[in-house]
Design an enzyme around this catalytic site. Structure first.
Site, PDB file in Angstrom:
ATOM      1  N   GLY A 271     -39.894 -92.550 -18.658  1.00 42.13           N
ATOM      2  CA  GLY A 271     -39.520 -91.847 -17.644  1.00 42.13           C
ATOM      3  C   GLY A 271     -39.134 -92.267 -16.359  1.00 42.13           C
ATOM      4  O   GLY A 271     -39.388 -93.550 -16.239  1.00 42.13           O
ATOM      5  N   GLU A 294     -45.025 -99.929 -26.314  1.00 40.14           N
ATOM      6  CA  GLU A 294     -44.373 -99.105 -27.302  1.00 40.14           C
ATOM      7  C   GLU A 294     -42.678 -99.368 -26.778  1.00 40.14           C
ATOM      8  O   GLU A 294     -42.156 -99.680 -27.952  1.00 40.14           O
ATOM      9  CB  GLU A 294     -44.736 -97.629 -26.991  1.00 40.14           C
ATOM     10  N   ILE A 364     -48.783 -84.173 -16.543  1.00 36.49           N
ATOM     11  CA  ILE A 364     -48.377 -82.846 -16.261  1.00 36.49           C
ATOM     12  C   ILE A 364     -49.256 -82.592 -15.078  1.00 36.49           C
ATOM     13  O   ILE A 364     -48.857 -81.847 -14.253  1.00 36.49           O
ATOM     14  CB  ILE A 364     -48.346 -81.772 -17.397  1.00 36.49           C
ATOM     15  N   LYS A 408     -41.852 -77.465  -9.844  1.00 36.92           N
ATOM     16  CA  LYS A 408     -41.212 -76.206  -9.791  1.00 36.92           C
ATOM     17  C   LYS A 408     -41.187 -75.974  -8.339  1.00 36.92           C
ATOM     18  O   LYS A 408     -41.591 -74.873  -7.967  1.00 36.92           O
ATOM     19  CB  LYS A 408     -41.714 -75.183 -10.528  1.00 36.92           C
TER      20      LYS A 408
END
Length: 505
Positions: A271, A294, A364, A408
């Site tokens: 990310g 990973e 999150i 948001k």
């Protein structure tokens, strides 16, 4: 494609079109495909299969498969099959928007699972038999062994257990990747397991190719298509501040003698924020770093090139198109510094603990007490999946979870009274970082953690609101150890669903 990529004459005789290969897959099958974060996935057979599924549906015939992979793939696989309504069950990790929409609409069953568990759970028989494996490789050697491509994932397990095997030989993949892989065949089922003989993160303990039972190969398909990973968004002020807080913390840990000068092996989730952390490390003064992770993404490739990172062990790549070209252009350099392993080794909990990995993953939301939700929006809608974050959070030397303090357009606080879904409990989370600051939760009681999280991580727009909740919880909660006001603990999420914002008033 040149014949040099398929050197075994028996398998060269089995070269067919993608359509002919896909015809070997029947409705209701469990199909295991290669692929890990948009790398090393089959490019042609899934598209041909999706077309056959659409044709069957148009004729009124049911046709869906159960799909397993290493992790997420790309539009030619997850996207094509999801759009065709061809997936009945998906595991263990996905990022495709069409698949996600179907999962959250209840039209596609999804099993979220730690990436270290997938191979062994399949070996244990928890998910039934594998009917067909579809595996991308770079080449087939004279002896029939397979040269992996840009991800390894669960391919060893798929090849070992599948009844039928379809191989895609992709000429786009660089032939010089041969020798970069380390495939370990020493695992066994309980109770006959032996210690994995990996002491240093760059040790080689296996072989460079995948074994393949040639009698199970029903088709070989020639392809020439690129891996597809989205370019990373250039670091903004928020991600740079998050990276800065974490790097300053690592320097502090070195100064306190809790970390060596070159840290411990790094694990980084995929990310923009983890990539910003890697970019920050390039200018941090750290040297001789190591990575046992990973995925290698752009920032880690840059660290290898600059010499800041000595080596990287992984199971796959998540490189932007530009970084992919850099990798292919200088593959001889990277082949000496990168080891690609099976997923069950790259994410193995015992190795993560023994090597003392530093885990850096996105989230999150987190709550007052350090519980982390990394998978579900508002508790119910899956985003991608837990991936390998749990493998490193629970077992590593240090686990850090990173996120902007709001989402948001500020209507959602990433720090809430209680997370709406728990992936990583407070017992596995050492550090929480937002652009506001860093909360070191180690050695703190629940109420002490809450104060540190409020003081350092919460956005100013939500700080007073969260302080008010916590103060009242300390006064009125049923218990005083981890105080919660149960009628209000998830009210922030409900307020957002009802009004479009978590803010009160």
């Amino acid at each position: 494609m040149t014949a040099e990529r398929i050197l075994h004459p028996r398998l060269r005789d089995r070269v067919v079109s993608a359509e002919a290969a896909a015809a070997w897959i029947a409705p209701g099958e469990t199909v295991a495909m290669s692929g890990f974060t948009g790398s090393g996935y089959p490019k042609a057979v899934p598209i041909a299969l999706a077309q056959q599924i659409e044709t069957a549906h148009q004729a009124g015939q049911p046709f869906q498969i159960k799909l397993m992979t290493g992790a997420s793939t790309a539009p030619e696989l997850d996207g094509a099959l999801a759009k065709a309504d061809g997936i009945a069950l998906r595991m263990p990790f996905q990022t495709d928007p069409d698949a996600r929409a179907r999962i959250n609409a209840g039209k596609l069953d999804y099993i979220d699972i730690h990436l270290s568990h997938v191979a062994q759970h399949v070996w244990f028989g928890f998910y039934g038999e594998i009917d067909t494996a579809v595996i991308e490789v770079t080449a087939i050697r004279e002896d029939g062994s397979l040269v992996p491509s840009t991800s390894v994932g669960n391919n060893k397990t798929w090849l070992d257990l599948a009844k039928k095997i379809i191989i895609e030989v992709n000429e786009w993949q660089p032939a010089d990747i041969d020798g970069m892989h380390d495939i370990y065949y020493g695992t066994a089922l309980p109770p006959h397991r032996k210690p994995i003989p990996l002491v240093h993160g760059d040790d080689r303990i296996g072989q460079t190719t995948l074994n393949c039972d040639l009698d199970k190969v029903v088709a070989v398909v020639r392809t020439n298509g690129p891996d597809r990973n989205s370019p990373f968004t250039p670091a903004d002020e928020t991600s740079e501040r998050i990276a800065g807080h974490l790097i300053e913390f690592l320097k502090h840990e070195v100064a306190r003698g809790r970390l060596p000068a070159n840290l411990l092996p790094l694990q980084s989730g995929v990310g923009n924020i983890p990539n910003a952390v890697l970019a920050g490390l390039a200018n941090s003064g750290f040297r001789d770093l190591e990575a046992f992770t990973e995925v290698i993404q752009d920032g880690m490739l840059d660290l290898l090139k600059s010499g800041v990172l000595r080596y990287a062990s992984c199971t796959g790549f998540a490189l932007s198109p530009a970084a992919n070209e850099e990798f292919k252009r200088n593959i001889a350099f990277y082949r000496e510094r990168i080891v690609m392993r099976t997923q069950e080794i790259s994410n193995h909990p015992e190795l993560v603990r023994r090597l003392g990995c530093i885990g850096m993953n996105g989230m999150i939301e987190a709550d007052l007490y350090g519980n982390v939700n990394s998978t579900h929006v508002m508790g119910s809608r899956i985003m991608n999946g837990i991936g390998g974050s749990g493998d490193f959070a629970r077992n590593g030397f240090l686990s850090a979870f990173l996120s902007p303090s709001t989402a948001k357009n500020g209507t959602i606080s990433s720090i809430v009274p209680m997370v709406s879904h728990v992936d990583h409990t407070e017992h596995d989370v050492a550090v929480v970082v937002t652009e506001q600051g860093l909360a070191d939760l180690r050695g703190l009681t629940p109420k002490q953690r809450a104060r540190v999280v409020i003081d350092h991580c919460v956005h100013p727009d939500y700080r007073a609101q969260l302080e008010d909740y916590f103060d009242r919880a300390c006064r009125d909660a049923y218990g005083k150890h981890t105080p919660h006001l149960l009628p209000e603990a998830l009210s922030w999420h409900q307020r957002w669903l009802d009004t479009g914002t978590m803010r009160e008033g």
